[in-house]
Enzyme design. Structure first.
Site, short mmCIF file in Angstrom:
data_model
loop_
_atom_site.label_atom_id
_atom_site.label_comp_id
_atom_site.label_asym_id
_atom_site.label_seq_id
_atom_site.Cartn_x
_atom_site.Cartn_y
_atom_site.Cartn_z
CG HIS A 119 -1.87 0.95 1.39
ND1 HIS A 119 -3.15 1.27 0.98
CD2 HIS A 119 -1.69 2.44 1.70
CE1 HIS A 119 -3.83 2.39 1.31
NE2 HIS A 119 -2.68 3.13 1.82
CD GLU A 120 1.38 3.50 3.62
OE1 GLU A 120 1.55 4.57 3.33
OE2 GLU A 120 0.47 3.19 4.44
CG HIS A 142 0.35 6.25 -0.68
ND1 HIS A 142 -0.74 6.95 -1.14
CD2 HIS A 142 -0.67 5.42 0.25
CE1 HIS A 142 -1.76 6.73 -0.60
NE2 HIS A 142 -1.56 5.81 0.36
CD GLU A 159 -5.87 5.37 0.55
OE1 GLU A 159 -4.94 6.04 0.58
OE2 GLU A 159 -6.14 4.23 1.13
#
Ligand code: CO
Length: 505
Positions: free
Chosen positions: A269-270, A273, A299
């Protein structure tokens, strides 16, 4: 005014870049605070950060910037609305107007109140004591309404707040898509809950040594395209990504030795980003043209790598044998299908941050409806717990036992973040719509995952999304990239296909 437009534009960019240097210093101090800073340093750090924030605010609200913008707005630099100059002038005007509209006194009052309220909220949540938090929430709502009044809005006060997180979005535009989505999503969630098929999630709760999780996570992150020459991965309590400046993007995670997925999917997830931040155009760094579009679009990038790629069968065709090698005690006797089912387990739960891909959005839709109602005055603040529980029962078929696992669970409202929640579901919706388009254009995408090749998708995202910076607002970006306005359909099709197969529904 004797300066030529080119010179004025150059001056504007210089001023913006100077402010962004202050922002980068602030970002680095913030990263350090949440990773390595000794706890006793927090008072000094707060002073340092607020000093820099004040300096950046002062520079950005300098009336000279307003004067430059007014001149440039009449210039040929605006002729092509998608040119770098027009984008920078338009978006700087947008932020400048917002910044100068909010009186310093209100900024300070919100900051002071929400700092206090977050402490009270943490206690109230621990004790599951809503009445303790109630007067603070009332005060915050009043301040946020004042803020909306200063910023101005056409229809709903909520729009002014939502716009701070997702520029251009309104309650009406978002609400329409969410409403269509909710109807179908509630049915899918109910069908899954009634299915007899259940994943064995205990296989993810075996022993997964932290040092090996770190190695495995880092290899996953590097494989999908996070550049470790221009970034790093560290440990924190509440994971985040901080794009500090070109060449320096920092992601963080937390490890649980008795859970495989929390760190691994958190890292993906990170990394998503981070890949966005690393994909921004360095030549435009410090200006809107070199900055990300919105929270929702940000997101969408993290969700795409975490879920649409990272929880797919094709991804694990490549990674599962590697996971078995890394964690033989936990996984050597586990079948691929059982592992795949476990990482895609769906079940209703009370806590948003622990929710799966399907039910997660119901958590957000519920919050979106509640916060809109209390801001509008249709729902009294004292009646929030009742309204929450009633909706929860309707969407999840469950009743929270107390307010700690109900309306007190999230920090957002105590921090003054009203209008923030929808960006999570917008991110999921954008991600599915972008991803469907990528799959259409890259024919053998899934096969590429199976052999551990991810750069085609990353390059596609770089080209279609990252490199544009703020050239398009989120709404337009979706239209430009996919040829269609935002719709709930791509996400719904994705969820129905994937979970229909897993749960036989
Ligand atoms: Co995120």
């Amino acid at each position: 005014m004797s300066n030529s437009h080119e010179e004025l534009y150059k001056e504007l960019l210089e001023r913006l870049k100077e402010i962004s240097i202050i922002g980068a210093c602030e970002g680095l101090l913030g990263w350090d605070e949440r990773t390595y800073m000794p706890r006793a340093g927090s008072k000094s750090r707060a002073d340092q950060i607020s000093y820099l924030a004040g300096m950046a605010h002062k520079k950005f609200t300098d009336p000279k910037i307003g004067e430059i913008l007014s001149e440039l707005e009449k210039s040929p630099l605006m002729n092509d609305p998608l040119s770098d100059s027009a984008v920078n002038i338009r978006e700087t005007r947008y932020s400048y107007d917002k910044s100068v509209k909010i009186p310093q006194k209100l900024v300070e009052e919100i900051s002071h109140t929400t700092t206090m309220a977050q402490g009270i909220w943490a206690e109230a949540r621990k004790e599951s004591n809503y009445p303790k938090f109630l007067p603070w929430l009332e005060k915050i709502i009043k301040l946020e309404l004042d803020l909306a009044g200063c910023l101005g809005y056409k229809k709903e006060a909520y729009d002014a707040l939502l716009d701070n997180y997702e520029p251009g979005a309104t309650h009406e535009s978002v609400g329409k898509v969410f409403e269509d989505f909710r109807k179908e999503l509630v049915d899918l969630a109910a069908a899954i809950m009634n299915s007899k098929k259940r994943a064995d999630i205990s296989i993810l709760e075996r022993e997964y040594p932290v040092d090996r999780q770190a190695m495995f996570g880092q290899s996953g992150s590097a494989a999908i395209g996070f550049d470790f020459h221009a970034g790093r991965l560290d440990v924190t309590t509440h994971p985040f990504c901080s794009g500090i400046a070109p060449g320096d993007t920092r992601i963080t995670t937390r490890y649980n030795p008795h859970h495989f997925g929390q760190a691994f999917f958190g890292i993906l997830h990170e990394s998503g980003h981070g890949i966005y931040d690393q994909g921004l155009d360095d030549a435009h760094h410090g200006t809107p043209r070199g900055n990300s579009v919105s929270l929702g679009i940000h997101e969408s990038q993290s969700r795409m790598w975490e879920n649409l790629v990272g929880r797919s069968k094709a991804f694990w065709k490549h990674f599962f044998p590697r996971a078995q090698q890394m964690f033989p005690e936990a996984l050597s006797n586990v079948k691929f299908e059982d592992f795949y089912f476990a990482i895609n387990d769906v079940r209703p739960s009370f806590i948003r941050v622990e929710a799966d891909e399907v039910t997660y959005n119901l958590h957000i839709l519920l919050r979106f409806e509640i916060e809109f109602a209390f801001l509008k005055g249709d729902l009294a603040v004292k009646d929030i717990p009742g309204a929450w529980n009633e909706k929860f029962k309707k969407y999840f078929g469950l009743m929270p036992k107390n307010d700690a696992e109900g309306c007190l669970q999230d920090v957002h409202w105590s921090a003054g973040y009203i209008g923030y929640f929808p960006t999570y579901t917008l991110g999921n919706l954008y991600s599915a719509q972008f991803f469907a388009k990528a799959k259409e254009e890259i024919k053998d995408l899934e096969h590429q995952y199976e052999i551990g090749k991810y750069d085609t998708l990353k390059t596609w995202l770089n080209k279609n999304i990252h490199t544009h910076g703020k050239r398009y607002r989120a709404e337009n970006l979706v239209q430009v990239v996919t040829g269609k306005p935002l719709s709930h359909k791509p996400l719904m099709i994705y969820l129905k296909t994937k979970y229909g197969e897993l749960y036989g529904v």
